[in-house]
Structure formats: structure tokens, C-alpha cells
Design an enzyme around this catalytic site. Sequence first.
Site, PDB file in Angstrom:
ATOM      1  N   ASN A   1      22.043 -17.434  64.518  1.00 49.66           N
ATOM      2  CA  ASN A   1      21.333 -17.283  63.242  1.00 49.66           C
ATOM      3  C   ASN A   1      20.001 -18.037  63.225  1.00 49.66           C
ATOM      4  O   ASN A   1      19.971 -19.252  63.411  1.00 49.66           O
ATOM      5  CB  ASN A   1      22.248 -17.788  62.111  1.00 49.66           C
ATOM      6  CG  ASN A   1      21.922 -17.148  60.778  1.00 49.66           C
ATOM      7  OD1 ASN A   1      20.993 -16.357  60.662  1.00 49.66           O
ATOM      8  ND2 ASN A   1      22.703 -17.491  59.761  1.00 49.66           N
TER       9      ASN A   1
ATOM     10  N   HIS B   1      35.954 -16.542  50.883  1.00 47.32           N
ATOM     11  CA  HIS B   1      35.042 -17.497  50.244  1.00 47.32           C
ATOM     12  C   HIS B   1      34.929 -17.224  48.749  1.00 47.32           C
ATOM     13  O   HIS B   1      34.378 -16.191  48.357  1.00 47.32           O
ATOM     14  CB  HIS B   1      33.636 -17.339  50.818  1.00 47.32           C
ATOM     15  CG  HIS B   1      33.468 -17.889  52.188  1.00 47.32           C
ATOM     16  ND1 HIS B   1      32.257 -18.285  52.672  1.00 47.32           N
ATOM     17  CD2 HIS B   1      34.357 -18.127  53.169  1.00 47.32           C
ATOM     18  CE1 HIS B   1      32.408 -18.729  53.911  1.00 47.32           C
ATOM     19  NE2 HIS B   1      33.673 -18.635  54.240  1.00 47.32           N
TER      20      HIS B   1
ATOM     21  N   ARG C   1      38.509 -20.513  50.342  1.00 45.49           N
ATOM     22  CA  ARG C   1      37.582 -21.645  50.377  1.00 45.49           C
ATOM     23  C   ARG C   1      36.842 -21.701  49.044  1.00 45.49           C
ATOM     24  O   ARG C   1      36.339 -20.681  48.575  1.00 45.49           O
ATOM     25  CB  ARG C   1      36.585 -21.441  51.523  1.00 45.49           C
ATOM     26  CG  ARG C   1      35.673 -22.619  51.769  1.00 45.49           C
ATOM     27  CD  ARG C   1      34.613 -22.281  52.818  1.00 45.49           C
ATOM     28  NE  ARG C   1      33.381 -21.826  52.185  1.00 45.49           N
ATOM     29  CZ  ARG C   1      32.174 -21.827  52.775  1.00 45.49           C
ATOM     30  NH1 ARG C   1      32.064 -22.237  54.037  1.00 45.49           N
ATOM     31  NH2 ARG C   1      31.110 -21.414  52.150  1.00 45.49           N
TER      32      ARG C   1
ATOM     33  N   TYR D   1      24.455 -24.924  49.046  1.00 46.11           N
ATOM     34  CA  TYR D   1      24.926 -24.106  50.164  1.00 46.11           C
ATOM     35  C   TYR D   1      26.308 -23.546  49.813  1.00 46.11           C
ATOM     36  O   TYR D   1      27.087 -24.187  49.112  1.00 46.11           O
ATOM     37  CB  TYR D   1      25.025 -24.953  51.450  1.00 46.11           C
ATOM     38  CG  TYR D   1      26.175 -25.917  51.403  1.00 46.11           C
ATOM     39  CD1 TYR D   1      26.025 -27.173  50.849  1.00 46.11           C
ATOM     40  CD2 TYR D   1      27.440 -25.550  51.867  1.00 46.11           C
ATOM     41  CE1 TYR D   1      27.085 -28.042  50.743  1.00 46.11           C
ATOM     42  CE2 TYR D   1      28.506 -26.413  51.770  1.00 46.11           C
ATOM     43  CZ  TYR D   1      28.327 -27.660  51.208  1.00 46.11           C
ATOM     44  OH  TYR D   1      29.386 -28.502  51.097  1.00 46.11           O
TER      45      TYR D   1
ATOM     46  N   ASP E   1      34.199 -26.737  52.397  1.00 46.19           N
ATOM     47  CA  ASP E   1      33.232 -26.987  53.473  1.00 46.19           C
ATOM     48  C   ASP E   1      32.182 -27.987  52.992  1.00 46.19           C
ATOM     49  O   ASP E   1      31.445 -27.711  52.043  1.00 46.19           O
ATOM     50  CB  ASP E   1      32.565 -25.652  53.857  1.00 46.19           C
ATOM     51  CG  ASP E   1      31.735 -25.753  55.125  1.00 46.19           C
ATOM     52  OD1 ASP E   1      31.512 -26.879  55.614  1.00 46.19           O
ATOM     53  OD2 ASP E   1      31.304 -24.690  55.621  1.00 46.19           O
TER      54      ASP E   1
ATOM     55  N   HIS F   1      29.761 -29.016  54.953  1.00 49.22           N
ATOM     56  CA  HIS F   1      28.532 -28.561  55.609  1.00 49.22           C
ATOM     57  C   HIS F   1      27.656 -29.717  56.078  1.00 49.22           C
ATOM     58  O   HIS F   1      26.441 -29.730  55.876  1.00 49.22           O
ATOM     59  CB  HIS F   1      27.760 -27.621  54.675  1.00 49.22           C
ATOM     60  CG  HIS F   1      27.207 -26.410  55.358  1.00 49.22           C
ATOM     61  ND1 HIS F   1      25.912 -26.319  55.767  1.00 49.22           N
ATOM     62  CD2 HIS F   1      27.788 -25.235  55.718  1.00 49.22           C
ATOM     63  CE1 HIS F   1      25.714 -25.136  56.344  1.00 49.22           C
ATOM     64  NE2 HIS F   1      26.845 -24.469  56.330  1.00 49.22           N
TER      65      HIS F   1
ATOM     66  N   GLU G   1      36.116 -29.343  55.717  1.00 50.69           N
ATOM     67  CA  GLU G   1      35.368 -28.879  56.901  1.00 50.69           C
ATOM     68  C   GLU G   1      34.043 -29.608  57.074  1.00 50.69           C
ATOM     69  O   GLU G   1      33.342 -29.869  56.102  1.00 50.69           O
ATOM     70  CB  GLU G   1      35.134 -27.379  56.713  1.00 50.69           C
ATOM     71  CG  GLU G   1      34.250 -26.737  57.761  1.00 50.69           C
ATOM     72  CD  GLU G   1      34.050 -25.252  57.472  1.00 50.69           C
ATOM     73  OE1 GLU G   1      34.892 -24.645  56.781  1.00 50.69           O
ATOM     74  OE2 GLU G   1      33.039 -24.714  57.939  1.00 50.69           O
TER      75      GLU G   1
ATOM     76  N   GLU H   1      32.024 -25.602  63.940  1.00 53.90           N
ATOM     77  CA  GLU H   1      31.423 -24.266  64.003  1.00 53.90           C
ATOM     78  C   GLU H   1      30.106 -24.276  64.771  1.00 53.90           C
ATOM     79  O   GLU H   1      29.712 -23.249  65.312  1.00 53.90           O
ATOM     80  CB  GLU H   1      31.239 -23.662  62.605  1.00 53.90           C
ATOM     81  CG  GLU H   1      30.232 -24.379  61.732  1.00 53.90           C
ATOM     82  CD  GLU H   1      30.162 -23.806  60.311  1.00 53.90           C
ATOM     83  OE1 GLU H   1      31.214 -23.530  59.742  1.00 53.90           O
ATOM     84  OE2 GLU H   1      29.046 -23.656  59.804  1.00 53.90           O
TER      85      GLU H   1
ATOM     86  N   ARG I   1      36.931 -25.540  65.021  1.00 54.69           N
ATOM     87  CA  ARG I   1      36.267 -24.346  64.465  1.00 54.69           C
ATOM     88  C   ARG I   1      35.387 -23.588  65.453  1.00 54.69           C
ATOM     89  O   ARG I   1      34.701 -22.645  65.074  1.00 54.69           O
ATOM     90  CB  ARG I   1      35.415 -24.765  63.259  1.00 54.69           C
ATOM     91  CG  ARG I   1      36.263 -25.345  62.187  1.00 54.69           C
ATOM     92  CD  ARG I   1      36.158 -24.773  60.832  1.00 54.69           C
ATOM     93  NE  ARG I   1      34.964 -24.127  60.425  1.00 54.69           N
ATOM     94  CZ  ARG I   1      34.918 -22.835  60.085  1.00 54.69           C
ATOM     95  NH1 ARG I   1      35.980 -22.071  60.177  1.00 54.69           N
ATOM     96  NH2 ARG I   1      33.772 -22.305  59.657  1.00 54.69           N
TER      97      ARG I   1
ATOM     98  N   HIS J   1      35.299 -20.065  63.211  1.00 49.80           N
ATOM     99  CA  HIS J   1      34.191 -19.706  62.331  1.00 49.80           C
ATOM    100  C   HIS J   1      34.130 -18.177  62.225  1.00 49.80           C
ATOM    101  O   HIS J   1      34.292 -17.486  63.226  1.00 49.80           O
ATOM    102  CB  HIS J   1      32.909 -20.247  62.970  1.00 49.80           C
ATOM    103  CG  HIS J   1      31.696 -20.178  62.120  1.00 49.80           C
ATOM    104  ND1 HIS J   1      30.432 -20.162  62.649  1.00 49.80           N
ATOM    105  CD2 HIS J   1      31.539 -20.141  60.782  1.00 49.80           C
ATOM    106  CE1 HIS J   1      29.544 -20.115  61.676  1.00 49.80           C
ATOM    107  NE2 HIS J   1      30.180 -20.109  60.530  1.00 49.80           N
TER     108      HIS J   1
ATOM    109  N   ASP K   1      27.085 -14.128  59.864  1.00 50.74           N
ATOM    110  CA  ASP K   1      26.148 -14.105  60.992  1.00 50.74           C
ATOM    111  C   ASP K   1      26.877 -13.935  62.326  1.00 50.74           C
ATOM    112  O   ASP K   1      26.245 -13.845  63.369  1.00 50.74           O
ATOM    113  CB  ASP K   1      25.256 -15.349  61.000  1.00 50.74           C
ATOM    114  CG  ASP K   1      26.014 -16.651  60.844  1.00 50.74           C
ATOM    115  OD1 ASP K   1      26.675 -16.836  59.810  1.00 50.74           O
ATOM    116  OD2 ASP K   1      25.945 -17.476  61.769  1.00 50.74           O
TER     117      ASP K   1
ATOM    118  N   GLU L   1      38.456 -17.671  59.573  1.00 54.37           N
ATOM    119  CA  GLU L   1      37.534 -17.431  58.459  1.00 54.37           C
ATOM    120  C   GLU L   1      37.142 -15.943  58.437  1.00 54.37           C
ATOM    121  O   GLU L   1      36.915 -15.343  59.478  1.00 54.37           O
ATOM    122  CB  GLU L   1      36.274 -18.289  58.639  1.00 54.37           C
ATOM    123  CG  GLU L   1      35.278 -18.176  57.502  1.00 54.37           C
ATOM    124  CD  GLU L   1      34.061 -19.087  57.702  1.00 54.37           C
ATOM    125  OE1 GLU L   1      33.743 -19.425  58.857  1.00 54.37           O
ATOM    126  OE2 GLU L   1      33.439 -19.449  56.688  1.00 54.37           O
TER     127      GLU L   1
ATOM    128  N   TRP M   1      21.011 -29.339  56.428  1.00 54.05           N
ATOM    129  CA  TRP M   1      21.335 -28.223  55.545  1.00 54.05           C
ATOM    130  C   TRP M   1      22.795 -27.869  55.716  1.00 54.05           C
ATOM    131  O   TRP M   1      23.362 -27.857  56.788  1.00 54.05           O
ATOM    132  CB  TRP M   1      20.485 -26.978  55.831  1.00 54.05           C
ATOM    133  CG  TRP M   1      20.900 -25.900  54.852  1.00 54.05           C
ATOM    134  CD1 TRP M   1      20.597 -25.841  53.522  1.00 54.05           C
ATOM    135  CD2 TRP M   1      21.749 -24.781  55.121  1.00 54.05           C
ATOM    136  NE1 TRP M   1      21.218 -24.750  52.943  1.00 54.05           N
ATOM    137  CE2 TRP M   1      21.936 -24.087  53.908  1.00 54.05           C
ATOM    138  CE3 TRP M   1      22.396 -24.318  56.264  1.00 54.05           C
ATOM    139  CZ2 TRP M   1      22.723 -22.943  53.797  1.00 54.05           C
ATOM    140  CZ3 TRP M   1      23.183 -23.174  56.166  1.00 54.05           C
ATOM    141  CH2 TRP M   1      23.327 -22.491  54.943  1.00 54.05           C
TER     142      TRP M   1
END
Length: 403
Positions: free
Chosen positions: A38, A123, A148, A160, A211, A213, A237, A263, A284, A313, A317, A340, A403
Site C-alpha cells: 500500500n 470491522h 473489531r 484511523y 487495533d 495501530h 492489536e 501486520e 499477524r 492481516h 489493500d 481478518e 499513523w
Amino acid sequence: MPRIVAARVIVTCPGRNFVTLRIETADGVHGLGDATLNGRELAVASYLSDHLIPCLIGRDAHQIEDAWQYFYRGAYWRRGPVGMAAIAAIDTALWDIKAKIAGLPLYQLLGGASRTEVMVYGHANGKTIEETIDQARSYIEQGYKAVRLQSAVPGLSSTYGVSKDRLFYEPADADIPTETVWSTPAYLRSVPALFEAARDKLGWAVHLLHDVHHRLTPIEAGRLGKDLEASRLFWLEDATPAENQAAFRLIRAHTTTPLAVGEVFNSIWDCKQLIEEQLIDYIRTTVVHAGGITHLRKVAALADLYNVRTGCHGATDLSPVTMAAALHFDLSVPNFGIQEYMRHTAETDAVFPHHYRFAGGCMHPGEAAGLGVDIDEAAAATFPYRRAYLPVSRLEDGSMFNW
Ligand code: EZ4
Ligand code: CO
């Protein structure tokens, strides 16, 4: 031997960018591998076209392990997301070819099915706790056993994992990265309330996941894990960036909330210490970003020794080619945990016709020979590449953040 006579990279953007490797043998058997990274798609496309494909022509498609070692060791410069996604694509395409020649669905070559189906999680997200819980309820009504939950952090203009669209979440949203602002204190205040309300409204039968992130420090993650213990998460996560694997000792020392990570990892070396010290519960890593099926099986075998289960994961993407490969892997691997699953758009599904299916919160890769996924090149050609980046994140004082 099935000699490789042609290989090429197909870049297409049916709503988002995908990079696909197509390898063909002298007998006209073809295999597919996903090489999507991605926001860095063309780097992998070039790595494959300019550097790996010339060395692939003429090789025996059956020698998958040798091809893997050739491209990993043979590069001299090992690992890294670009190189490992390229190796993953070759590896996946060669497994697809081998299974097609055998006339078997890939999972049969990986030891056969260890289970009848694969539990997935969806999600749910929303601008408010109520909206997020409502969306989780609609997933449960569709049969999902695991969801999630991500809710907008009050006071932040974007968060996010929270989509603008009700059905599809696509974070790679601009041709120059969108700038977002992050506040850890606001986030840490908001999450326990989300899960308390979710347990209150949704009950205890559904698995709930979250998550982080990569947004916390180890001690912040320890505190969040502790605050969430009463809500009995399936996992928490990516609590911290995991370049420093030893940092997870600190999180582990403070909470019994199960931890998932990886991930963004691209090799077994990224998770060796996390697994050997039993610092995590779920790994992951997935097919496309961690060197393909061959390498992912080694990660899973190491994890199995330490009671760590898989949780691949599966964001949008990751193309339907990865989704199919992951499902064959999930169905066969002894220490499977969860997969996921984010729905692809109708355009993506049309470009990549596939045999995998969803029912009752679980998925199955189907019984077609090979991966059970193809690419409609005519349809793919109607969606040219468009540069698209993930957002970047800054703290309120302007400092760059994760991010
Ligand atoms: O943000 O795959 O768990 N899933 C995730 C993803 C990632 C994207 C980044 O490309 O964290 O949605
Ligand atoms: Co994630």
C-alpha cells in the site's frame, strides 16, 4: 518439468491499487501472486519486472523452496517490505501452479484441512460509541462471531479505522498523504468506555477485538490492556511499534489482555523474540508481506511451539489473491487463530473472480484447483494505476507520529 516461460506484472486500480504477478509455464498453466504494498505499489512492480522476472524465466515451477531461497539469499540484501512482497508474489504464484498441476485446492498440498472452516472478524466502526455498536450488531446479525471495534476519538477530526463510508473502509485516500492529528490522552480515555458499552449492549458471546495501530508506548499499552481486562477482548492489536521486540516484555508484565502484532512484519526475524519469549498471543504476518506461503508456514511452525496462534492481516489493500492464499493457509495450519476479513468492492471482486466464500462468520477457500482465484485482465486494464497514500499522523504540537 513445468518450465516457466513467461511472467509479468499487472497493476490495476479497481477502487484501490493492486499489483499482481502472473507466471506461466510451457504447458500453459498460469499462477497468480499478490505483490501489493500500500502506497509503494510501483516499487514492488519494478523490483519484480526489472530484477526478479529475468531470473525466473526457464526455472522449474515445481522448485518452490529453491526459488524462495534463490531470491532471498541471492539478493545479498535481505528482507524489507519491497523485496519480501516480491518474493511472496513469486512464491504464491508457484504454489498456485503446483496445485493446479496436481488438480487439487492448495490447502490439500499444505497438509489438508485441519478444520472445516475459518473464523473471520469484521470491522465495525463509527463516529460515536452508539454508531460503532450499531454497526457491530449488524455484523452479528450477518453471522459474524468476531468483530473489531474502532470508534472516533472525541476531539480529533479523524481517527484511523473509522470510515467515511458505511460499507467500505479505505485509508489510502489521497495522492499526497492526508495530515491527521493524534492525541494519546484523548484516545486512552475513550477506549475502555467503548468496550464497556459494547459488552453491555452486545453481551459476551461475540469476540471483540481492537487495533491500537502502533499509537502507544509500552507503559501506555500496559495500562490500556489492564483497563480493558474486564471487557475480555479477543485481542489488542499492534499496541506499540514493534521494531523493539523486547518492549513487549513491559506490556506483558502489566496485562492479561491477549496481544496480537505483526501486520507490517516481513520476516520471521521480526517476530522471533516475540514468539520465543511468549510476549504475544497472535502473530499477524500474512502471505503478501511476509514472503509468501513458504515463509508464513515457517512463522506458524515457530509460533506453534510457543502457543502463539495465527491471525493473518486481511485489510482491503491485500488483494483477493492474498485472501485466497491466506484461507488455504488458515484452513491447513494447526495453530490457526482467526482471519481478518474486510470486504472488497464489487469492482475488485469483478477483476479477481474467486471461489472463496463467506457464511455464518466463517470462510472457506473453495475446492477449485490451485488458489481458486483468477484475474480478468480486460477488466483490470480499464482501471489504470492512481497514486494513493495512507495518511500521516502528527501530535497536537506538530511532531511527526505513527499513523
Ligand atoms: O491500516 O492495511 O488491521 N488492519 C489494519 C489495516 C491497515 C492497512 C494499511 O495499509 O491495521 O487497515
Ligand atoms: Co491493524
